[in-house]
Design a protein around this motif. Structure first.
Motif, PDB file in Angstrom:
ATOM      1  N   ALA A 141       0.831  -1.214   0.000  1.00 18.91           N
ATOM      2  CA  ALA A 141       0.000   0.000   0.000  1.00 18.91           C
ATOM      3  C   ALA A 141       0.861   1.257   0.000  1.00 18.91           C
ATOM      4  CB  ALA A 141      -0.925  -0.004   1.205  1.00 18.91           C
ATOM      5  N   GLU A 142       1.967   1.227   0.748  1.00 21.83           N
ATOM      6  CA  GLU A 142       2.823   2.401   0.862  1.00 21.83           C
ATOM      7  C   GLU A 142       3.748   2.583  -0.343  1.00 21.83           C
ATOM      8  OE1 GLU A 142       4.905   1.784   4.528  1.00 21.83           O
ATOM      9  OE2 GLU A 142       3.182   2.355   5.753  1.00 21.83           O
ATOM     10  N   HIS A 143       4.004   1.514  -1.085  1.00 22.70           N
ATOM     11  CA  HIS A 143       4.995   1.587  -2.162  1.00 22.70           C
ATOM     12  C   HIS A 143       4.411   1.403  -3.554  1.00 22.70           C
ATOM     13  CE1 HIS A 143       7.441   0.991   1.395  1.00 22.70           C
ATOM     14  NE2 HIS A 143       8.412   1.551   0.717  1.00 22.70           N
ATOM     15  N   GLY A 144       3.119   1.423  -3.683  1.00 23.84           N
ATOM     16  CA  GLY A 144       2.482   1.300  -4.989  1.00 23.84           C
ATOM     17  C   GLY A 144       1.817   2.607  -5.363  1.00 23.84           C
ATOM     18  N   GLY A 145       1.067   2.596  -6.417  1.00 24.80           N
ATOM     19  CA  GLY A 145       0.276   3.751  -6.832  1.00 24.80           C
ATOM     20  C   GLY A 145       1.090   5.018  -7.007  1.00 24.80           C
ATOM     21  N   GLN A 146       0.604   6.110  -6.415  1.00 22.36           N
ATOM     22  CA  GLN A 146       1.232   7.418  -6.551  1.00 22.36           C
ATOM     23  C   GLN A 146       2.665   7.440  -6.055  1.00 22.36           C
ATOM     24  OE1 GLN A 146      -0.907   8.945  -8.854  1.00 22.36           O
ATOM     25  NE2 GLN A 146      -0.123  10.729  -7.781  1.00 22.36           N
ATOM     26  N   ALA A 148       5.009   5.265  -6.271  1.00 20.96           N
ATOM     27  CA  ALA A 148       5.973   4.725  -7.222  1.00 20.96           C
ATOM     28  C   ALA A 148       5.811   5.282  -8.631  1.00 20.96           C
ATOM     29  CB  ALA A 148       5.860   3.203  -7.272  1.00 20.96           C
ATOM     30  N   GLN A 149       4.664   5.861  -8.923  1.00 15.56           N
ATOM     31  CA  GLN A 149       4.380   6.319 -10.278  1.00 15.56           C
ATOM     32  C   GLN A 149       5.349   7.423 -10.704  1.00 15.56           C
ATOM     33  OE1 GLN A 149       0.396   7.722 -10.760  1.00 15.56           O
ATOM     34  NE2 GLN A 149       0.438   7.433 -12.958  1.00 15.56           N
ATOM     35  N   GLY A 150       6.000   7.203 -11.829  1.00 14.58           N
ATOM     36  CA  GLY A 150       6.915   8.192 -12.381  1.00 14.58           C
ATOM     37  C   GLY A 150       8.288   8.230 -11.734  1.00 14.58           C
ATOM     38  N   TRP A 151       8.557   7.330 -10.803  1.00 14.63           N
ATOM     39  CA  TRP A 151       9.834   7.304 -10.107  1.00 14.63           C
ATOM     40  C   TRP A 151      10.679   6.128 -10.571  1.00 14.63           C
ATOM     41  CZ3 TRP A 151      11.385  11.138  -6.853  1.00 14.63           C
ATOM     42  CH2 TRP A 151      10.404  12.015  -6.402  1.00 14.63           C
ATOM     43  N   ASN A 152      11.971   6.274 -10.428  1.00 26.18           N
ATOM     44  CA  ASN A 152      12.925   5.202 -10.654  1.00 26.18           C
ATOM     45  C   ASN A 152      13.497   4.821  -9.293  1.00 26.18           C
ATOM     46  OD1 ASN A 152      13.098   5.267 -13.699  1.00 26.18           O
ATOM     47  ND2 ASN A 152      13.575   7.378 -13.198  1.00 26.18           N
ATOM     48  N   PHE A 153      13.943   3.580  -9.176  1.00 22.65           N
ATOM     49  CA  PHE A 153      14.515   3.097  -7.921  1.00 22.65           C
ATOM     50  C   PHE A 153      15.827   2.405  -8.234  1.00 22.65           C
ATOM     51  CE2 PHE A 153       9.996   3.368  -7.504  1.00 22.65           C
ATOM     52  CZ  PHE A 153       9.834   3.996  -6.278  1.00 22.65           C
ATOM     53  N   SER A 154      16.841   2.674  -7.424  1.00 22.92           N
ATOM     54  CA  SER A 154      18.140   2.046  -7.648  1.00 22.92           C
ATOM     55  C   SER A 154      18.925   2.002  -6.344  1.00 22.92           C
ATOM     56  CB  SER A 154      18.933   2.807  -8.709  1.00 22.92           C
ATOM     57  OG  SER A 154      19.243   4.110  -8.261  1.00 22.92           O
TER      58      SER A 154
END
Length: 164
Positions: A141-146, A148-154
């Motif tokens: 719930a905390e890491h989905g939707g808005q 994560a949208q439009g973000w990259n993770f590394s």
């Protein structure tokens, strides 16, 4: 679990494991079939296979980032990307160490199960197995939707890779 050895830097796990192995080796049944492996698992795993220890020992930093635009660098005459970067606490180890598997899976060990929640690049961490379902649902719930949208993770800062 009470056997601990310290050096000037704090707890010395190598010396602690050796002292625990030596103590457990004094048991008359220590040489019985299957017991040498059990002694090894206890000496390595006791105190090092719970969620708190794993989260502390394998802690790292991940990055949530996106390009926000470009800026002109007068010195080079080039346009350079401008990044928005947020750091995330994370745990990189997603599989239990072998000593934890041996320690946890033995018939004579109280259930110490832990499970990994999430992904390393997005702030994953270890929790008690009994708390896994709720923790994974909360993480989803905390890491989905808005979020994560439009973000990259590394696992590396994009500004370092870009030489900024």
């Amino acid at each position: 679990f009470g056997i601990k050895r310290f050096n000037r830097h704090g707890l010395d796990w190598g010396a602690t494991v050796a002292a625990r192995r030596s103590f457990l080796g004094q048991c008359p049944a220590a040489a019985d079939p299957g017991m040498p492996e059990r002694v090894e698992a206890i000496s390595h795993g006791a105190g090092k296979c719970d969620a708190d220890y794993l989260n502390r020992s394998y802690a790292d930093t991940a990055y949530k980032w996106r390009k926000r635009g470009y800026r002109y660098d007068a010195a080079t005459g080039n346009q350079e990307p401008v990044y928005e970067v947020h750091t995330l606490k994370t745990v990189t180890l997603t599989q239990l160490p072998t000593w934890c598997v041996a320690y946890n899976d033995h018939d004579w060990t109280y259930e110490l199960s832990v499970r990994y929640v999430g992904r390393p690049t997005m702030g994953g961490h270890w929790v008690k197995a009994e708390d896994y379902e709720a923790a994974q649902a909360r993480w989803d719930a905390e890491h989905g939707g808005q979020w994560a949208q439009g973000w990259n993770f590394s696992m590396s800062d994009p500004r370092q890779r870009a030489g900024l």
